[in-house]
Motif scaffolding. Structure first.
Motif, PDB file in Angstrom:
ATOM      1  N   SER A  34       0.833  -1.209   0.000  1.00  9.26           N
ATOM      2  CA  SER A  34       0.000   0.000   0.000  1.00  9.26           C
ATOM      3  C   SER A  34       0.865   1.255   0.000  1.00  9.26           C
ATOM      4  CB  SER A  34      -0.941  -0.002   1.207  1.00  9.26           C
ATOM      5  OG  SER A  34      -2.089  -0.776   0.944  1.00  9.26           O
ATOM      6  N   LEU A  35       1.971   1.227   0.718  1.00 11.34           N
ATOM      7  CA  LEU A  35       2.897   2.362   0.696  1.00 11.34           C
ATOM      8  C   LEU A  35       3.506   2.545  -0.693  1.00 11.34           C
ATOM      9  CD1 LEU A  35       4.586   1.764   4.141  1.00 11.34           C
ATOM     10  CD2 LEU A  35       3.452   3.894   3.469  1.00 11.34           C
ATOM     11  N   ASN A  36       3.815   1.452  -1.346  1.00  2.47           N
ATOM     12  CA  ASN A  36       4.313   1.522  -2.714  1.00  2.47           C
ATOM     13  C   ASN A  36       3.284   2.222  -3.617  1.00  2.47           C
ATOM     14  OD1 ASN A  36       6.118   0.468  -5.040  1.00  2.47           O
ATOM     15  ND2 ASN A  36       4.105  -0.355  -5.549  1.00  2.47           N
ATOM     16  N   ASN A  37       2.010   1.821  -3.476  1.00  2.00           N
ATOM     17  CA  ASN A  37       0.952   2.455  -4.257  1.00  2.00           C
ATOM     18  C   ASN A  37       0.768   3.917  -3.867  1.00  2.00           C
ATOM     19  OD1 ASN A  37       0.527   0.005  -5.487  1.00  2.00           O
ATOM     20  ND2 ASN A  37      -1.266  -0.526  -4.279  1.00  2.00           N
ATOM     21  N   LEU A  38       0.900   4.199  -2.567  1.00  2.00           N
ATOM     22  CA  LEU A  38       0.773   5.578  -2.107  1.00  2.00           C
ATOM     23  C   LEU A  38       1.835   6.459  -2.753  1.00  2.00           C
ATOM     24  CD1 LEU A  38      -0.569   7.656  -0.239  1.00  2.00           C
ATOM     25  CD2 LEU A  38       1.033   6.944   1.558  1.00  2.00           C
ATOM     26  N   GLY A  39       3.057   5.946  -2.851  1.00  3.28           N
ATOM     27  CA  GLY A  39       4.111   6.699  -3.527  1.00  3.28           C
ATOM     28  C   GLY A  39       3.745   7.031  -4.965  1.00  3.28           C
ATOM     29  N   ASN A  40       3.133   6.071  -5.651  1.00  3.17           N
ATOM     30  CA  ASN A  40       2.708   6.328  -7.029  1.00  3.17           C
ATOM     31  C   ASN A  40       1.619   7.383  -7.098  1.00  3.17           C
ATOM     32  OD1 ASN A  40       4.505   4.413  -7.989  1.00  3.17           O
ATOM     33  ND2 ASN A  40       2.992   2.763  -7.983  1.00  3.17           N
TER      34      ASN A  40
ATOM     35  N   ARG B 261      11.974  -0.718  -7.903  1.00 10.56           N
ATOM     36  CA  ARG B 261      11.888   0.039  -9.159  1.00 10.56           C
ATOM     37  C   ARG B 261      11.195   1.379  -8.942  1.00 10.56           C
ATOM     38  NH1 ARG B 261       8.134   0.776 -13.135  1.00 10.56           N
ATOM     39  NH2 ARG B 261       6.659  -0.667 -12.154  1.00 10.56           N
ATOM     40  N   ASN B 262      10.089   1.373  -8.212  1.00 15.15           N
ATOM     41  CA  ASN B 262       9.366   2.625  -7.995  1.00 15.15           C
ATOM     42  C   ASN B 262      10.142   3.586  -7.105  1.00 15.15           C
ATOM     43  OD1 ASN B 262       7.159   1.980  -9.610  1.00 15.15           O
ATOM     44  ND2 ASN B 262       6.055   0.992  -7.945  1.00 15.15           N
ATOM     45  N   TYR B 263      10.822   3.055  -6.105  1.00 12.79           N
ATOM     46  CA  TYR B 263      11.652   3.910  -5.251  1.00 12.79           C
ATOM     47  C   TYR B 263      12.724   4.618  -6.080  1.00 12.79           C
ATOM     48  CZ  TYR B 263      15.160   5.080  -1.665  1.00 12.79           C
ATOM     49  OH  TYR B 263      16.079   5.723  -0.873  1.00 12.79           O
ATOM     50  N   LEU B 264      13.396   3.872  -6.954  1.00 13.38           N
ATOM     51  CA  LEU B 264      14.434   4.463  -7.796  1.00 13.38           C
ATOM     52  C   LEU B 264      13.858   5.491  -8.771  1.00 13.38           C
ATOM     53  CD1 LEU B 264      16.575   1.270  -8.552  1.00 13.38           C
ATOM     54  CD2 LEU B 264      17.133   3.147  -6.994  1.00 13.38           C
ATOM     55  N   LEU B 265      12.668   5.204  -9.306  1.00 15.95           N
ATOM     56  CA  LEU B 265      12.036   6.151 -10.231  1.00 15.95           C
ATOM     57  C   LEU B 265      11.658   7.446  -9.532  1.00 15.95           C
ATOM     58  CD1 LEU B 265       9.696   3.793 -12.316  1.00 15.95           C
ATOM     59  CD2 LEU B 265      11.689   5.053 -13.152  1.00 15.95           C
ATOM     60  N   HIS B 266      11.117   7.344  -8.324  1.00 10.83           N
ATOM     61  CA  HIS B 266      10.736   8.558  -7.591  1.00 10.83           C
ATOM     62  C   HIS B 266      11.970   9.382  -7.225  1.00 10.83           C
ATOM     63  CE1 HIS B 266       6.757   7.054  -7.598  1.00 10.83           C
ATOM     64  NE2 HIS B 266       6.875   6.211  -6.580  1.00 10.83           N
ATOM     65  N   ALA B 267      13.040   8.707  -6.839  1.00  8.56           N
ATOM     66  CA  ALA B 267      14.280   9.422  -6.511  1.00  8.56           C
ATOM     67  C   ALA B 267      14.848  10.122  -7.742  1.00  8.56           C
ATOM     68  CB  ALA B 267      15.297   8.448  -5.925  1.00  8.56           C
ATOM     69  N   LYS B 268      14.818   9.422  -8.871  1.00  9.77           N
ATOM     70  CA  LYS B 268      15.347   9.988 -10.112  1.00  9.77           C
ATOM     71  C   LYS B 268      14.550  11.212 -10.549  1.00  9.77           C
ATOM     72  CE  LYS B 268      16.518   8.709 -14.879  1.00  9.77           C
ATOM     73  NZ  LYS B 268      16.489   7.605 -15.893  1.00  9.77           N
ATOM     74  N   ALA B 269      13.242  11.209 -10.282  1.00  7.06           N
ATOM     75  CA  ALA B 269      12.372  12.310 -10.719  1.00  7.06           C
ATOM     76  C   ALA B 269      12.793  13.650 -10.129  1.00  7.06           C
ATOM     77  CB  ALA B 269      10.924  12.002 -10.352  1.00  7.06           C
ATOM     78  N   VAL B 270      13.414  13.616  -8.946  1.00  5.01           N
ATOM     79  CA  VAL B 270      13.826  14.876  -8.312  1.00  5.01           C
ATOM     80  C   VAL B 270      15.345  14.946  -8.136  1.00  5.01           C
ATOM     81  CG1 VAL B 270      11.641  15.257  -7.136  1.00  5.01           C
ATOM     82  CG2 VAL B 270      13.402  13.893  -6.019  1.00  5.01           C
ATOM     83  N   GLY B 271      16.062  14.010  -8.749  1.00  8.39           N
ATOM     84  CA  GLY B 271      17.514  14.021  -8.653  1.00  8.39           C
ATOM     85  C   GLY B 271      18.038  13.681  -7.282  1.00  8.39           C
ATOM     86  N   ALA B 272      17.261  12.923  -6.503  1.00 13.55           N
ATOM     87  CA  ALA B 272      17.695  12.529  -5.159  1.00 13.55           C
ATOM     88  C   ALA B 272      18.514  11.247  -5.221  1.00 13.55           C
ATOM     89  CB  ALA B 272      16.481  12.322  -4.258  1.00 13.55           C
TER      90      ALA B 272
ATOM     91  N   ILE C  63       8.940   9.692  -2.443  1.00 11.64           N
ATOM     92  CA  ILE C  63      10.202   9.030  -2.083  1.00 11.64           C
ATOM     93  C   ILE C  63      10.110   8.454  -0.673  1.00 11.64           C
ATOM     94  CG2 ILE C  63      12.656   9.388  -1.624  1.00 11.64           C
ATOM     95  CD1 ILE C  63      12.593  11.561  -3.794  1.00 11.64           C
ATOM     96  N   VAL C  64       9.540   9.216   0.248  1.00 11.59           N
ATOM     97  CA  VAL C  64       9.417   8.746   1.637  1.00 11.59           C
ATOM     98  C   VAL C  64       8.555   7.496   1.708  1.00 11.59           C
ATOM     99  CG1 VAL C  64       8.544   9.328   3.930  1.00 11.59           C
ATOM    100  CG2 VAL C  64       9.799  11.047   2.608  1.00 11.59           C
ATOM    101  N   SER C  65       7.422   7.511   1.013  1.00  7.71           N
ATOM    102  CA  SER C  65       6.521   6.359   1.025  1.00  7.71           C
ATOM    103  C   SER C  65       7.177   5.145   0.386  1.00  7.71           C
ATOM    104  CB  SER C  65       5.220   6.693   0.284  1.00  7.71           C
ATOM    105  OG  SER C  65       4.533   7.743   0.915  1.00  7.71           O
ATOM    106  N   ALA C  66       7.822   5.349  -0.761  1.00  7.26           N
ATOM    107  CA  ALA C  66       8.444   4.236  -1.477  1.00  7.26           C
ATOM    108  C   ALA C  66       9.609   3.644  -0.694  1.00  7.26           C
ATOM    109  CB  ALA C  66       8.917   4.708  -2.855  1.00  7.26           C
TER     110      ALA C  66
ATOM    111  N   LEU D 125      10.229  -1.964   4.795  1.00  3.60           N
ATOM    112  CA  LEU D 125       9.334  -2.889   5.486  1.00  3.60           C
ATOM    113  C   LEU D 125       9.313  -4.266   4.831  1.00  3.60           C
ATOM    114  CD1 LEU D 125       6.237  -0.629   6.286  1.00  3.60           C
ATOM    115  CD2 LEU D 125       8.037  -1.371   7.847  1.00  3.60           C
ATOM    116  N   LEU D 126       9.415  -4.291   3.511  1.00  2.87           N
ATOM    117  CA  LEU D 126       9.335  -5.567   2.800  1.00  2.87           C
ATOM    118  C   LEU D 126      10.661  -6.322   2.810  1.00  2.87           C
ATOM    119  CD1 LEU D 126       7.304  -7.281   1.194  1.00  2.87           C
ATOM    120  CD2 LEU D 126       8.121  -6.155  -0.891  1.00  2.87           C
ATOM    121  N   ALA D 127      11.770  -5.605   3.014  1.00  3.41           N
ATOM    122  CA  ALA D 127      13.105  -6.204   2.907  1.00  3.41           C
ATOM    123  C   ALA D 127      13.293  -7.453   3.771  1.00  3.41           C
ATOM    124  CB  ALA D 127      14.168  -5.164   3.217  1.00  3.41           C
TER     125      ALA D 127
END
Length: 266
Positions: free
Chosen positions: A185-191, A233-244, A203-206, A212-214
């Protein structure tokens, strides 16, 4: 027995065999329901529901929709006569129906089915939260995705946020059972946050989803590989979107395990 066998075959990825088995179970229950509907219509609906999921696993989305629609129609008739017994089944079938409709791009119909499932499960959860809150979270999660498919991003965020809140409460009392669901659900929330341009929040949600899943993934890599790969994949995409810069310490062991699984499957 055939119905149970089909479920077990699906769990093992034997979808062609599961289809054959579940089809036979459905045919038998249909004949029995024609003779004694009061006794066997619930069993027929159950088999039709399973048949729809098996068709979906094989990418036979039209047939999946047909079987699931029939199951929902039967459960609706049964729920009118015995709501206490069959409303939960109707909500389950409506939830599945929304998924099948989304798979075919029927997003308006999917929204209608999933919204009805949420309404039913919300009523059930208000009287029996221990039994029905997990199911309400599932339907809210699906509702968020359906709103997103229709471009209704604020409503998508609202539904997904509620799913996260419910699963966070559930995970506090039963972490082993509900932390993986909370992660998804957090993954979806990030999206959903990303859809609205809230990239820092995404980024925080992802990242929390990955964290948690690790432990579950590292303990049972194959069981959680698909979900873990999606979260990373989604965590990396969100980070890339803002150059984090992503948390490489968090990702190191996870990515190594994912690569190992990929190598083993080649």
């Amino acid at each position: 027995s055939l119905n149970n066998l089909g479920t077990m075959q699906s769990d093992l990825g034997l979808h062609d065999k599961a289809l054959q088995t579940t089809t036979e179970a459905t045919d038998i229950y249909r004949r029995l329901a024609n003779l004694r509907p009061d006794a066997f219509l619930p069993d027929l609906a159950m088999s039709l529901n399973n048949l729809g999921e098996t068709h979906s696993d094989l990418g036979l989305h039209d047939k999946a929709l047909q079987a699931t629609t029939e199951a929902a129609d039967i459960y609706r008739r049964l729920a009118k006569l015995r709501p206490d017994a069959f409303l939960p089944n109707l909500a389950m079938s409506l939830n599945n129906l929304g998924t099948m409709q989304s798979d075919l791009g029927l997003h308006d119909k999917a929204l209608q089915a999933t919204t009805e499932a949420v309404h039913i499960r919300r009523r059930l959860a208000s009287s029996r939260p221990d039994a029905f809150l997990p199911n309400l979270a599932i339907s809210l999660n699906n509702l968020g995705e359906t709103h997103s498919d229709l471009g209704k991003y604020e409503k998508a965020l609202q539904a997904t946020t509620e799913a996260v809140h419910i699963r966070r409460r559930l995970a506090k009392s039963r972490p082993d059972a509900f932390l993986p669901n909370l992660a998804m659900s957090l993954n979806n929330l990030g999206n959903r946050q990303s859809d609205l341009g809230k990239h820092e929040e995404a980024i925080v949600s992802a990242k929390e989803a990955v964290r948690l899943l690790a432990p579950f993934f590292l303990k049972l890599p194959r069981a959680f590989a698909k979900r873990m790969g999606l979260c990373v994949r989604n965590y990396l995409l969100h980070a890339k979107a803002v150059g984090a810069k992503p948390d490489r310490e968090l990702l190191a062991e996870i990515q190594e395990a994912l690569q190992q699984l990929h190598g083993d499957d080649e």
